[in-house]
Design a protein around this motif. Structure first.
Motif, mmCIF file in Angstrom:
data_model
loop_
_atom_site.group_PDB
_atom_site.id
_atom_site.type_symbol
_atom_site.label_atom_id
_atom_site.label_comp_id
_atom_site.label_asym_id
_atom_site.label_seq_id
_atom_site.Cartn_x
_atom_site.Cartn_y
_atom_site.Cartn_z
ATOM 1 N N ARG A 135 1.840 8.825 -3.354
ATOM 2 C CA ARG A 135 1.858 10.037 -2.535
ATOM 3 C C ARG A 135 2.538 9.719 -1.211
ATOM 4 N NH1 ARG A 135 -2.144 9.591 1.507
ATOM 5 N NH2 ARG A 135 -3.724 7.977 1.091
ATOM 6 N N PRO A 136 2.920 10.741 -0.437
ATOM 7 C CA PRO A 136 3.493 10.468 0.895
ATOM 8 C C PRO A 136 2.470 9.792 1.793
ATOM 9 C CG PRO A 136 3.976 12.720 0.195
ATOM 10 C CD PRO A 136 2.974 12.177 -0.784
ATOM 11 N N VAL A 137 2.909 8.805 2.555
ATOM 12 C CA VAL A 137 2.035 8.052 3.450
ATOM 13 C C VAL A 137 2.591 8.134 4.869
ATOM 14 C CG1 VAL A 137 1.158 5.758 4.049
ATOM 15 C CG2 VAL A 137 1.260 6.466 1.651
ATOM 16 N N LYS A 138 1.712 8.444 5.820
ATOM 17 C CA LYS A 138 2.092 8.489 7.228
ATOM 18 C C LYS A 138 1.548 7.243 7.932
ATOM 19 C CE LYS A 138 1.837 12.303 9.539
ATOM 20 N NZ LYS A 138 1.281 13.513 10.169
ATOM 21 N N VAL A 139 2.439 6.555 8.645
ATOM 22 C CA VAL A 139 2.082 5.321 9.346
ATOM 23 C C VAL A 139 2.280 5.518 10.841
ATOM 24 C CG1 VAL A 139 2.691 2.895 9.716
ATOM 25 C CG2 VAL A 139 2.612 3.824 7.393
ATOM 26 N N LEU A 140 1.299 5.105 11.629
ATOM 27 C CA LEU A 140 1.410 5.081 13.087
ATOM 28 C C LEU A 140 1.440 3.628 13.529
ATOM 29 C CD1 LEU A 140 1.331 6.336 15.940
ATOM 30 C CD2 LEU A 140 -1.172 6.398 15.743
ATOM 31 N N ASN A 141 2.482 3.252 14.259
ATOM 32 C CA ASN A 141 2.634 1.885 14.763
ATOM 33 C C ASN A 141 2.510 1.925 16.279
ATOM 34 O OD1 ASN A 141 3.186 -0.822 15.026
ATOM 35 N ND2 ASN A 141 5.380 -0.641 14.592
ATOM 36 N N LEU A 142 1.331 1.564 16.798
ATOM 37 C CA LEU A 142 1.083 1.578 18.237
ATOM 38 C C LEU A 142 1.447 0.232 18.849
ATOM 39 C CD1 LEU A 142 -2.387 3.354 18.422
ATOM 40 C CD2 LEU A 142 -0.174 4.324 19.037
ATOM 41 N N LYS A 201 0.819 -1.206 0.000
ATOM 42 C CA LYS A 201 0.000 0.000 0.000
ATOM 43 C C LYS A 201 0.859 1.265 0.000
ATOM 44 C CE LYS A 201 -4.122 -1.838 0.055
ATOM 45 N NZ LYS A 201 -5.028 -1.667 -1.118
ATOM 46 N N VAL A 202 1.938 1.253 0.765
ATOM 47 C CA VAL A 202 2.834 2.419 0.809
ATOM 48 C C VAL A 202 3.521 2.611 -0.536
ATOM 49 C CG1 VAL A 202 4.934 3.353 1.859
ATOM 50 C CG2 VAL A 202 3.191 2.282 3.304
ATOM 51 N N GLU A 203 4.007 1.526 -1.108
ATOM 52 C CA GLU A 203 4.778 1.618 -2.351
ATOM 53 C C GLU A 203 3.917 2.018 -3.545
ATOM 54 O OE1 GLU A 203 8.318 -1.637 -1.385
ATOM 55 O OE2 GLU A 203 6.526 -2.276 -2.480
ATOM 56 N N THR A 204 2.620 1.714 -3.501
ATOM 57 C CA THR A 204 1.761 2.006 -4.653
ATOM 58 C C THR A 204 0.846 3.208 -4.429
ATOM 59 O OG1 THR A 204 0.069 0.426 -3.865
ATOM 60 C CG2 THR A 204 1.777 -0.422 -5.355
ATOM 61 N N LEU A 230 10.252 -0.333 10.561
ATOM 62 C CA LEU A 230 11.356 -0.309 9.602
ATOM 63 C C LEU A 230 10.888 -0.720 8.211
ATOM 64 C CD1 LEU A 230 14.124 -1.843 11.885
ATOM 65 C CD2 LEU A 230 13.967 0.529 11.126
ATOM 66 N N ILE A 231 9.999 -1.706 8.135
ATOM 67 C CA ILE A 231 9.464 -2.128 6.835
ATOM 68 C C ILE A 231 8.677 -0.985 6.195
ATOM 69 C CG2 ILE A 231 7.769 -3.655 5.747
ATOM 70 C CD1 ILE A 231 8.696 -5.836 7.762
ATOM 71 N N ALA A 232 7.853 -0.301 6.996
ATOM 72 C CA ALA A 232 7.073 0.816 6.470
ATOM 73 C C ALA A 232 7.969 1.943 5.990
ATOM 74 C CB ALA A 232 6.107 1.320 7.544
ATOM 75 N N ALA A 233 8.967 2.284 6.788
ATOM 76 C CA ALA A 233 9.870 3.379 6.423
ATOM 77 C C ALA A 233 10.697 3.027 5.189
ATOM 78 C CB ALA A 233 10.780 3.717 7.594
ATOM 79 N N ASP A 269 -2.331 7.861 7.706
ATOM 80 C CA ASP A 269 -2.974 7.130 6.614
ATOM 81 C C ASP A 269 -3.145 5.647 6.929
ATOM 82 O OD1 ASP A 269 -3.001 9.380 4.644
ATOM 83 O OD2 ASP A 269 -0.829 9.229 4.938
ATOM 84 N N ILE A 270 -2.197 5.078 7.662
ATOM 85 C CA ILE A 270 -2.268 3.681 8.096
ATOM 86 C C ILE A 270 -1.960 3.639 9.589
ATOM 87 C CG2 ILE A 270 -1.246 1.367 7.921
ATOM 88 C CD1 ILE A 270 -0.586 1.957 5.009
ATOM 89 N N ILE A 271 -2.779 2.947 10.346
ATOM 90 C CA ILE A 271 -2.507 2.751 11.773
ATOM 91 C C ILE A 271 -2.454 1.256 12.038
ATOM 92 C CG2 ILE A 271 -3.259 3.139 14.147
ATOM 93 C CD1 ILE A 271 -4.713 5.637 13.213
ATOM 94 N N LEU A 272 -1.337 0.807 12.600
ATOM 95 C CA LEU A 272 -1.181 -0.562 13.070
ATOM 96 C C LEU A 272 -1.300 -0.546 14.579
ATOM 97 C CD1 LEU A 272 2.025 -1.699 11.110
ATOM 98 C CD2 LEU A 272 -0.347 -1.896 10.369
#
Length: 330
Positions: free
Chosen positions: A153-160, A147-150, A169-172, A227-230
């Motif tokens: 646009r810039p994607v912001k991920v929150l990993n709680l 999802k990030v790679e495709t 690290l995978i997301a970044a 944009d994505i919350i884990l």
């Protein structure tokens, strides 16, 4: 004669921060269930065999035996193969119980190098039988990476409850701007070690040691969005200042706040739940109620790992590891 010092009363744990739940309007998202997300073996990880309340796994160069309450069946492989393990966890068989590691061959160091989805990190022998990574999460991480790679646009991920940072690290590495939150200073330290191991210090990751509920409530007040919350909460936990987390008490509010800090172009909200006495239907319905009016689809079910034998080619039984529910926008 000196009077005895008065006994100190223990300080009560701080109350978990709270606010009323939002009253959601609109249609519930579409649903897809049950969904079984399966992780198969790779050159770095595989589930070799299970049975008799244990599992035999390959983590990088090491074969490891750990308790597994859901392995109710008999072992497929001979005891001689199990006996060749490099490390065995002994002690409390509860998911979060403490114990110790035995090394039948040679004494091993605390950590060893591993790689998943092209990200380097340390495997680690911990006192709670975990080894620094939950490989069944590869199903979510692969989805997030794609999802990030495709996104275009810039994607912001929150990993709680981000633990040792492999997902961050995978997301970044995929191109996201990541905020990683965990209440454990030790876990944050391990995550930074993993970042250094992969020479990923320049990637945009914020490492935040804080109670997850306090953090997301502050982000809600600030108007911050992702944009994505884990989110991978424990069934019970404590924050750095003694805050107490109970999954069944606090999960509805946690998801409610996560809904509020999803961006207008949100991609997904992922919940994983380990070691709880509940059906995936319960978290499925909670996620659908939380996401009323948001469109998209909620898919829920279980994460499983498939046995692949000593050579990684055998197709064996599936071991259930956790429940999950995932809202996706499209």
């Amino acid at each position: 004669m000196k009077a005895p010092a008065p006994k100190k009363e223990p300080r009560p744990a701080p109350d978990m921060p709270t606010r009323p739940l939002m009253r959601r309007e609109g249609e519930k998202p579409a649903e897809r269930l049950p969904v079984i997300l399966e992780t198969a073996g790779s050159d770095q990880y595989r589930l070799i065999d299970t049975g008799a309340g244990e599992k035999l796994e390959q983590y990088g160069p090491y074969r490891i035996v750990r308790p597994e309450a859901q392995a109710l069946w008999q072992r497929s492989l001979a005891d001689g193969i199990w006996d060749k393990a490099d490390a065995l966890f002994t002690g409390d068989t509860d998911e979060d119980g403490m114990g110790r590691w035995k090394f039948p061959k040679d004494m091993l160091g605390e950590t060893w190098p591993m790689q998943l989805l092209d990200v380097d990190f340390h495997g680690r022998f911990t006192a709670f039988r975990h080894v620094g990574v939950f490989p069944e999460q590869l199903a979510h991480w692969s989805w997030m990476k794609e999802k990030v790679e495709t996104a275009g646009r810039p994607v912001k991920v929150l990993n709680l409850f981000g633990y040792t940072g492999v997902a961050s690290l995978i997301a970044a590495a995929a191109g996201a701007e990541v905020t990683h939150v965990d209440a454990s200073k030790k876990a944050i330290g391990w995550a930074r070690e993993n970042q250094a191991l992969g020479r990923m210090e320049k990637l945009p990751i914020r490492w935040i040691c804080e109670d997850a509920m306090k953090f997301i409530q502050r982000e809600e007040r600030r108007g911050s969005t992702y944009d994505i919350i884990l989110t991978d909460p424990p069934k019970f936990g404590r924050g750095p200042n003694g805050e107490v987390w109970h999954l069944f008490d606090h999960l509805p509010l946690m998801l409610d706040i996560c809904r509020e800090i999803l961006s207008p172009k949100a991609i997904g909200l992922v919940l994983t739940a380990y070691s709880i006495r509940a059906s995936f239907y319960s978290i499925h319905e909670l996620m659908r109620e939380t996401m009323r009016g948001a469109g998209g689809t909620v898919e829920s079910g279980e994460l499983v790992i498939r046995e692949s034998g000593t050579d990684g080619r055998h197709v064996g039984r599936a071991l259930s590891t956790s429940l999950f529910s995932r809202w996706i926008s499209a």
